[in-house]
Design a protein around this motif. Structure first.
Motif: not given
Length: 483
Positions: A143, A290, A359
């Motif tokens: 990121e 995330k 996720d």
């Protein structure tokens, strides 16, 4: 306070130097201990405030539904932390008094050959955790690079490898690097997470209140399963408590050491769990990195939060996931410390940690913790019973290093008790840790007392025939004196 090792004469010290054991596994003397109480507290804060524990908080949500509400979560956490800090301060005593590491402590109960299996039970989960934490850190590093390159670079795998190589380099310095890394990173991580906490309260409080605070939850199996998962998450660390306490400066009482565990674990774990549950309820995503990117929709803030996640990865790995398996590899392969710590990092690199957390759910991480804690619970039970009940806290440390001494082979009572405890724990995996502790403890007492009558592992215990005869003679003498 002088350690027991300081009381041994020069002959014993010369013997320790001549044994076929890597010097990093030899007992630590008072002069070689570098960690003070302040650094020790921040070491455990740095260990606790990490992405793995934030993910543990996120695991309370399955398909967007909370299994525990906020009150149930904190009650379970406080119960678990109280038990953890108590066991920590009990199991760290031998290492603190004598300076021996966990892999040598195991010889007291399992023997030199028998200690291989319980050593692996500690080392393998640590390597997987090392890989998992590094993968999360690699995701955060990705990121950072994405922001710097304006999206031109997006390769998590490359960032994962780069971060792992950096950690291997840092770990070559051992505990001398740990105390400074932990103190600095723990402060910065807490500041960053306080900001995230404020953002969540300001902009996502309604959905967090609806999905977590006011959730029905359960006081049944999910509640106790979370306590077991919580303890299982720490089981590997307090099992090898000697690896940490041997680095702590002398003169600190057991009560104070329990405080040095309870307070930082409460602060760090409580905060990490809260952030994890809030992120999962606000975003529906179990991967904290995330979820952070969604909650903090600002590239500059995301950049700094990601930096702190990377630092947190390094902090927790330095404490919990590098040194213990390195000692195990050193014991099994006879490699020097720097070679063993490098091999630990390479094994973690190939552990496929991304399989544990998807996720939509972090249940894979929960299952992994519960499975390995089924083995770790029995081991800690055996160690505590042996040290406190069987040996009355009296252990001849030099004999633990003798290749032809009373601890040279393997203790069948300990091996069988561990396997019985672990096997029974899988009957109800949600309660694996406590089942393993109780069953293995009972089995070890019965097997030691009634089986293997000629075992050398009874030497120096309450089952030692010479000690029993001497105690009977003393009792008769006291009885005559009273008459």
């Amino acid at each position: 306070m002088s350690t027991q090792l300081e009381k041994y004469d020069a002959t014993y010290r010369q013997h320790l130097q001549k044994t076929d054991v890597n010097e990093s596994l030899n007992p630590k003397t008072d002069a070689n201990r570098t960690i003070g109480p302040f650094n020790y507290i921040f070491m455990w804060i740095g260990d606790g405030v990490n992405i793995g524990n934030i993910t543990l908080g996120a695991s309370l949500f399955v398909a967007g539904i909370a299994t525990l509400n906020i009150f149930q979560t904190f009650v379970a956490a406080i119960i678990a932390i109280g038990i953890i800090s108590t066991i920590f301060s009990l199991n760290d005593r031998l290492g603190y008094r004598t300076g021996i590491p966990y892999v040598v402590q195991l010889r007291m109960s399992f023997g030199i050959k028998g200690s291989i299996l319980p050593s692996l039970c500690r080392g393998i989960p640590a390597i997987v955790w090392y890989g998992y934490q590094s993968w999360i850190g690699g995701t955060a590093l990705n990121e950072i690079v994405k922001i710097i390159t304006d999206g031109a670079f997006d390769h998590v795998a490359i960032c994962y490898v780069v971060l792992q190589l950096i950690q291997i380099e840092l770990s070559l310095f051992g505990f001398h690097a740990i105390k400074w890394v932990e103190t600095l990173t723990s402060i910065m991580i807490i500041v960053a997470l306080l900001y995230v906490f404020g953002v969540l309260l300001t902009f996502h409080s309604d959905i967090i209140t609806e999905k977590w605070v006011h959730a029905k939850g359960s006081w049944g199996l999910p509640f106790f399963a979370f306590i077991m998962t919580f303890m299982g998450n720490y089981a590997a660390i307090f099992l090898s408590a000697a690896d940490y306490s041997r680095e702590l400066k002398a003169g600190i009482s057991e009560t104070k050491r329990r405080f040095l565990y309870f307070v930082p674990i409460l602060i760090a774990y409580g905060f990490a769990l809260t952030i994890g549950a809030m992120l999962a309820s606000a975003t529906g995503i179990s991967n904290p990195v995330k979820a952070f990117a969604i909650v903090v929709d600002n590239p500059y803030i995301t950049f700094f939060v990601s930096v702190f996640i990377v630092l947190g990865t390094v902090a927790v790995n330095m404490v919990a996931n590098i040194i213990p398996p390195t000692y195990v590899i050193t014991l099994l392969t006879k490699l020097k410390f720097k070679q063993a710590v490098t091999l630990t990092g390479l094994l973690a690199l190939a552990s496929f940690p991304w399989v544990l957390v998807q996720d939509s759910s972090a249940k894979g991480l929960d299952i992994f913790i519960l499975i390995y804690s089924a083995f770790l619970g029995p081991i800690v039970s055996i160690l505590l019973i042996d040290y406190y009940i069987f040996r009355k806290q009296k252990v001849n440390v030099p004999e633990l290093y003798q290749e032809d001494g009373p601890f040279a082979e393997y203790n069948p009572a300990a091996i069988i008790a561990m396997l019985i405890g672990a096997g029974t724990a899988f009957i109800k995996v949600e309660l694996a840790w406590i089942i393993g502790v109780v069953v293995a403890g009972i089995a070890y007492i019965l097997l030691t007392k009634y089986a293997f009558k000629d075992s050398t592992f009874k030497k120096g215990t309450i089952f030692d025939k010479q000690i029993m005869v001497k105690e009977n003679e003393n009792n008769r003498e006291e009885f005559r004196h009273e008459i």
